[in-house]
Design an enzyme around this catalytic site. Structure first.
Site, PDB file in Angstrom:
ATOM      1  N   ARG A  21      10.053  -9.370  28.857  1.00 16.66           N
ATOM      2  CA  ARG A  21       8.613  -9.337  29.096  1.00 16.66           C
ATOM      3  C   ARG A  21       7.991  -8.068  28.539  1.00 16.66           C
ATOM      4  O   ARG A  21       6.823  -8.052  28.172  1.00 16.66           O
ATOM      5  CB  ARG A  21       8.311  -9.471  30.591  1.00 16.66           C
ATOM      6  CG  ARG A  21       8.763 -10.799  31.184  1.00 16.66           C
ATOM      7  CD  ARG A  21       8.183 -12.006  30.439  1.00 16.66           C
ATOM      8  NE  ARG A  21       8.555 -13.261  31.048  1.00 16.66           N
ATOM      9  CZ  ARG A  21       9.649 -13.969  30.749  1.00 16.66           C
ATOM     10  NH1 ARG A  21      10.496 -13.497  29.834  1.00 16.66           N
ATOM     11  NH2 ARG A  21       9.921 -15.100  31.337  1.00 16.66           N
ATOM     12  N   GLY A  48       6.736   9.250  48.672  1.00 13.48           N
ATOM     13  CA  GLY A  48       6.034   8.021  48.335  1.00 13.48           C
ATOM     14  C   GLY A  48       5.868   7.819  46.841  1.00 13.48           C
ATOM     15  O   GLY A  48       5.993   6.699  46.327  1.00 13.48           O
ATOM     16  N   ARG A  80       5.666   3.844  53.632  1.00 15.35           N
ATOM     17  CA  ARG A  80       5.224   3.966  52.243  1.00 15.35           C
ATOM     18  C   ARG A  80       6.361   4.259  51.264  1.00 15.35           C
ATOM     19  O   ARG A  80       6.172   4.174  50.056  1.00 15.35           O
ATOM     20  CB  ARG A  80       4.164   5.074  52.122  1.00 15.35           C
ATOM     21  CG  ARG A  80       4.682   6.456  52.459  1.00 15.35           C
ATOM     22  CD  ARG A  80       3.589   7.486  52.611  1.00 15.35           C
ATOM     23  NE  ARG A  80       4.143   8.802  52.977  1.00 15.35           N
ATOM     24  CZ  ARG A  80       4.536   9.137  54.189  1.00 15.35           C
ATOM     25  NH1 ARG A  80       4.434   8.257  55.183  1.00 15.35           N
ATOM     26  NH2 ARG A  80       5.027  10.335  54.426  1.00 15.35           N
ATOM     27  N   LEU A 117      13.953  22.715  44.690  1.00 13.72           N
ATOM     28  CA  LEU A 117      13.793  23.258  43.352  1.00 13.72           C
ATOM     29  C   LEU A 117      12.951  24.522  43.398  1.00 13.72           C
ATOM     30  O   LEU A 117      11.813  24.511  43.863  1.00 13.72           O
ATOM     31  CB  LEU A 117      13.138  22.226  42.435  1.00 13.72           C
ATOM     32  CG  LEU A 117      13.107  22.605  40.947  1.00 13.72           C
ATOM     33  CD1 LEU A 117      14.507  22.522  40.352  1.00 13.72           C
ATOM     34  CD2 LEU A 117      12.157  21.698  40.176  1.00 13.72           C
ATOM     35  N   CYS A 188      -2.575  23.298  31.357  1.00 16.29           N
ATOM     36  CA  CYS A 188      -1.444  23.036  32.249  1.00 16.29           C
ATOM     37  C   CYS A 188      -1.938  23.001  33.700  1.00 16.29           C
ATOM     38  O   CYS A 188      -3.126  23.183  33.978  1.00 16.29           O
ATOM     39  CB  CYS A 188      -0.363  24.094  32.070  1.00 16.29           C
ATOM     40  SG  CYS A 188      -0.782  25.727  32.753  1.00 16.29           S
ATOM     41  N   CYS A 191      -3.882  25.956  35.011  1.00 12.20           N
ATOM     42  CA  CYS A 191      -5.281  26.027  34.580  1.00 12.20           C
ATOM     43  C   CYS A 191      -6.195  25.387  35.625  1.00 12.20           C
ATOM     44  O   CYS A 191      -7.314  25.865  35.861  1.00 12.20           O
ATOM     45  CB  CYS A 191      -5.468  25.316  33.243  1.00 12.20           C
ATOM     46  SG  CYS A 191      -4.635  26.073  31.841  1.00 12.20           S
ATOM     47  N   CYS A 203      -0.368  14.751  52.619  1.00  8.58           N
ATOM     48  CA  CYS A 203      -0.178  13.528  53.406  1.00  8.58           C
ATOM     49  C   CYS A 203       0.143  13.836  54.870  1.00  8.58           C
ATOM     50  O   CYS A 203      -0.266  13.100  55.765  1.00  8.58           O
ATOM     51  CB  CYS A 203       0.948  12.700  52.789  1.00  8.58           C
ATOM     52  SG  CYS A 203       0.540  11.996  51.186  1.00  8.58           S
TER      53      CYS A 203
END
Length: 332
Positions: A21, A48, A80, A117, A188, A191, A203
């Site tokens: 597809r 989510g 979610r 991270l 970026c 900015c 959230c």
């Protein structure tokens, strides 16, 4: 007789059927599907946004995913974050996602990093991303805090990696892409959201509806796929204008249509607004000034008066503005 090189440049019959597809689209074709197969996408954050974007990309035929998240599955995630179930509560999202995506998309190689991270720990993660020289690479920022987003943005700028960033809080979503190689004038993340910005929404504090998250995750995955497909050698001429370059025509859309744009989604009214963005020449990360941003500068501080005014203007829409006048700058 078909050579090994020719086999590497064509899809197996089973893959051709699986992705038929997509391949039927003249904008994709077999060449585009092969381009996805040769891509490596780093997804930071498996909430989510990240868990759904990972499903779309893995099942679309992206060859390799690296999933990074230190969080564990919680009960409040389940409405979610549909990749997870009650049985996964308490387990690392990255490890569970790798396990389930391996079943959904057996042709996708998946690495999982169950750690937070930071600028210090990211060297190994980005080394893995850069290890395979022939892969097309891209980063998805699906995190929910400002410090992580600045960290990801800075590393993408340093390594010249394209970045697709999405976010959603309450009924307000945001989406944009950064690529310093193909459109450096697009600026970026720093900015738009300087390092001294303090975000008033996420959230956890504002709430969110699951389908709203799904909309932004789907758009993030779609934008990522289009940028990966644009990495296919262009069939048209390329124009150079000053410090920017873009294809005059392309199989999907010009990079200029995808980069240097800031999309906002109003989930209440089901409306999209977009703004044309330009690099902040004073940006400490990608601007003309030498970078002076240190890891300590990634921690959010009290916003300036101009940022506070921008944060208060949560319902303003724009059509063509510079980075510094983007509305909802405090929204992650």
């Amino acid at each position: 007789m078909i050579t090994t090189q020719e086999q590497a440049q064509s899809l197996a019959d089973k893959d051709f059927i699986r992705y038929s597809r997509q391949i039927f689209l003249p904008e994709v074709g077999e060449a585009g599907q092969l381009q996805l197969k040769q891509a490596h996408v780093l997804i930071v954050g498996l909430g989510g946004l990240g868990q759904l974007a990972a499903q779309y990309l893995a099942c679309a035929g992206v060859g390799r995913l690296t999933l990074v998240d230190s969080d564990r599955v919680e009960l409040s995630n389940l409405p979610r974050q549909l990749l997870f179930s009650d049985d996964d509560i308490g387990h690392h999202k990255a490890l569970i996602a790798k396990q389930k995506l391996a079943v959904l998309a057996q042709g996708c190689e998946i690495d999982a990093v169950a750690e937070h991270l930071t600028l210090e720990s990211a060297n190994d993660v980005f080394a893995r991303l850069l290890a395979h020289g022939k892969e097309t690479r891209l980063v998805l920022d699906c995190t929910d805090n400002l410090a992580a987003r600045h960290c990801i943005n800075q590393l993408c700028i340093e390594h010249n990696l394209p970045l697709v960033s999405a976010s959603i809080a309450a009924f307000n979503g945001q989406l944009f892409a950064v690529d310093q190689q193909r459109f450096p004038l697009g600026g970026c993340y720093h900015c738009i959201f300087p390092s001294n910005t303090r975000a008033p929404q996420n959230c956890s504090s504002q709430g969110v509806l699951g389908p709203s998250v799904g909309v932004m995750a789907s758009m993030q995955a779609l934008l990522a796929m289009q940028l990966l497909l644009l990495a296919t050698p262009p069939t048209s001429t390329t124009q150079q204008t000053g410090n920017q370059s873009f294809e005059e025509t392309s199989p999907i859309a010009s990079t200029r249509a995808l980069l240097g744009r800031f999309w906002r989604f109003d989930a209440k009214l089901l409306q999209w607004h977009s703004a044309a963005l330009t690099r902040d020449p004073e940006c400490e990360v990608c601007g003309l000034k030498p970078s002076s941003l240190k890891s300590s500068a990634l921690m959010p501080r009290e916003p300036s008066k101009s940022v506070e005014r921008a944060n208060a203007n949560t319902h303003h829409s724009t059509t063509a503005v510079s980075f510094k006048s983007v509305p909802n700058r405090g929204l992650l």
